[in-house]
Design a protein around this motif. Structure first.
Motif, short mmCIF file in Angstrom:
data_model
loop_
_atom_site.label_atom_id
_atom_site.label_comp_id
_atom_site.label_asym_id
_atom_site.label_seq_id
_atom_site.Cartn_x
_atom_site.Cartn_y
_atom_site.Cartn_z
N LEU A 129 -3.06 -53.63 -44.99
CA LEU A 129 -3.62 -53.24 -44.44
C LEU A 129 -4.61 -54.31 -43.84
O LEU A 129 -5.00 -55.03 -42.80
N HIS A 130 -5.44 -54.51 -44.87
CA HIS A 130 -6.14 -56.16 -44.54
C HIS A 130 -5.38 -57.00 -43.79
O HIS A 130 -6.08 -57.87 -42.65
N VAL A 182 -12.32 -52.20 -45.19
CA VAL A 182 -10.82 -52.78 -44.47
C VAL A 182 -11.71 -53.18 -43.28
O VAL A 182 -11.59 -55.58 -43.21
N GLN A 233 0.75 -55.94 -56.42
CA GLN A 233 1.46 -55.71 -55.45
C GLN A 233 3.18 -55.88 -54.80
O GLN A 233 3.71 -54.57 -55.06
N LEU A 244 -3.33 -45.54 -49.14
CA LEU A 244 -5.14 -46.34 -49.10
C LEU A 244 -5.94 -45.23 -49.39
O LEU A 244 -5.23 -44.44 -48.29
N ASP A 245 -6.81 -45.27 -49.67
CA ASP A 245 -7.73 -44.35 -49.92
C ASP A 245 -8.50 -43.40 -48.54
O ASP A 245 -8.86 -44.59 -47.61
N ALA A 254 -12.04 -45.05 -46.61
CA ALA A 254 -11.61 -47.02 -46.56
C ALA A 254 -11.11 -47.75 -45.70
O ALA A 254 -11.28 -49.04 -46.14
N CYS A 255 -10.75 -47.54 -44.73
CA CYS A 255 -10.57 -47.92 -43.08
C CYS A 255 -11.73 -48.97 -43.13
O CYS A 255 -11.47 -50.35 -42.34
N ASP A 263 -1.14 -49.93 -48.49
CA ASP A 263 -1.45 -50.48 -49.57
C ASP A 263 -2.91 -51.31 -48.50
O ASP A 263 -2.85 -51.51 -47.34
N ARG A 264 -4.25 -51.00 -49.38
CA ARG A 264 -5.11 -51.43 -49.32
C ARG A 264 -5.03 -53.33 -48.69
O ARG A 264 -5.62 -53.91 -47.24
N SER A 265 -4.27 -54.03 -49.16
CA SER A 265 -4.10 -55.27 -48.79
C SER A 265 -3.41 -55.51 -48.38
O SER A 265 -3.37 -56.08 -47.28
N GLU A 269 -14.17 -56.01 -44.02
CA GLU A 269 -13.57 -57.32 -44.35
C GLU A 269 -12.90 -57.88 -44.24
O GLU A 269 -12.55 -59.48 -43.70
#
Length: 280
Positions: A152-153, A116, A96, A108-109, A112-113, A148-150, A119
């Motif tokens: 947002l996590h 996340v 990243q 972030l597609d 996908a929220c 980015d997904r990571s 998780e």
């Protein structure tokens, strides 16, 4: 041992390309040069750190092979497995960082929220005990976001961890995400800028003691913490950095009856924002 694909080496930026990039960045020329230099340094550090991770994972894998050949201690073998898993996570973060150094757009597609949020709740449940009740309220129709997904996590996890500490690890914590429509003339709680536009509203709310007005302006400062026992003062600082990297903003809202809601406004991905503008 798990196969690991190292991230590619960041591309070198020619002076001409750097000049083109400065046209896209607002601010004074000296500040722009500093940001470009930081990007180049980050890319180099990502490459070097990846080599360190490869050595750690490689020797951990060899140690596991030797230990298994000798009959092995299951407890030690499990520790080596954890080293491998942690190394893979670290390499993902390095990838990243490399992507950011090359200026790739964050995304972030759509849809996908929810994944996340699931998780984050699983991680919080494992880390903070079963006395907390977690709820998730995510709109299934959310568009793609400019994050980015990571990232947002990490944003959601840091906010959820703060909520857990605020409730003293008991009570209810809610993670939510919805698209409220156009935001008009709101003020960011961390950068103090006025913002407006089409955002997705992500939030974490708790039933804790709330944030005193006297310290509210300081909660995003590095190393500032209202939790003297376990707080390290970097959670909201990281949230501030990641949210603003995506072009977003923060707000802190008092909940009726007690507790706090920390709200993150995230912009839509470029194509979704353009589509929304065309529809309007």
């Amino acid at each position: 041992m798990r196969a690991v694909t190292p991230p590619s080496v960041p591309e070198r930026v020619s002076p001409a390309a750097a000049d083109d990039r400065t046209q896209l960045l607002p601010g004074a020329p000296r500040e722009i040069e500093r940001l470009l230099a930081l990007g180049a340094v980050a890319g180099g550090l990502a490459h070097d750190f990846n080599n360190v991770l490869l050595a750690i994972q490689g020797f951990a894998g060899l140690a596991k092979v030797v230990l298994q050949a000798g009959g092995g201690n299951e407890r030690v073998l499990s520790y080596l497995d954890e080293i491998g898993i942690a190394g893979e996570r670290a390499q993902f973060l390095v990838q990243q960082l490399s992507a950011l150094a090359r200026g790739r757009p964050l995304r972030l597609d759509a849809g996908a929220c929810q994944a996340v949020a699931d998780e984050v709740v699983a991680a919080c449940t494992a880390n903070f005990g079963a006395a907390l009740t977690f709820s998730i309220d995510v709109d299934e129709r959310l568009p793609a976001l400019a994050i980015d997904r990571s990232h947002l996590h990490r944003v959601w996890f840091n906010l959820a961890r703060n909520a857990c500490e605020a409730t003293q690890h008991t009570g209810k914590v809610l993670l939510s995400a919805r698209r409220p429509g156009l935001v008009e003339a709101a003020v960011c709680a961390s950068c103090r800028a006025t913002f407006a536009g089409d955002f997705v509203r992500l939030a974490v709310s708790d039933e804790g003691l709330g944030i005193a007005a006297a310290i509210r302006d300081r909660v995003c400062e590095p190393f500032f913490s209202n939790n003297r026992r376990s707080g390290h003062g970097l959670g909201l600082t990281a949230v501030h950095a990641l949210v603003h990297l995506s072009g977003g903003h923060l707000q802190i809202v008092d909940r009726p009856g007690g507790g706090t809601e920390v709200v993150v406004f995230l912009p839509l991905a470029d194509e979704d924002a353009a589509g929304a503008g065309a529809d309007g």
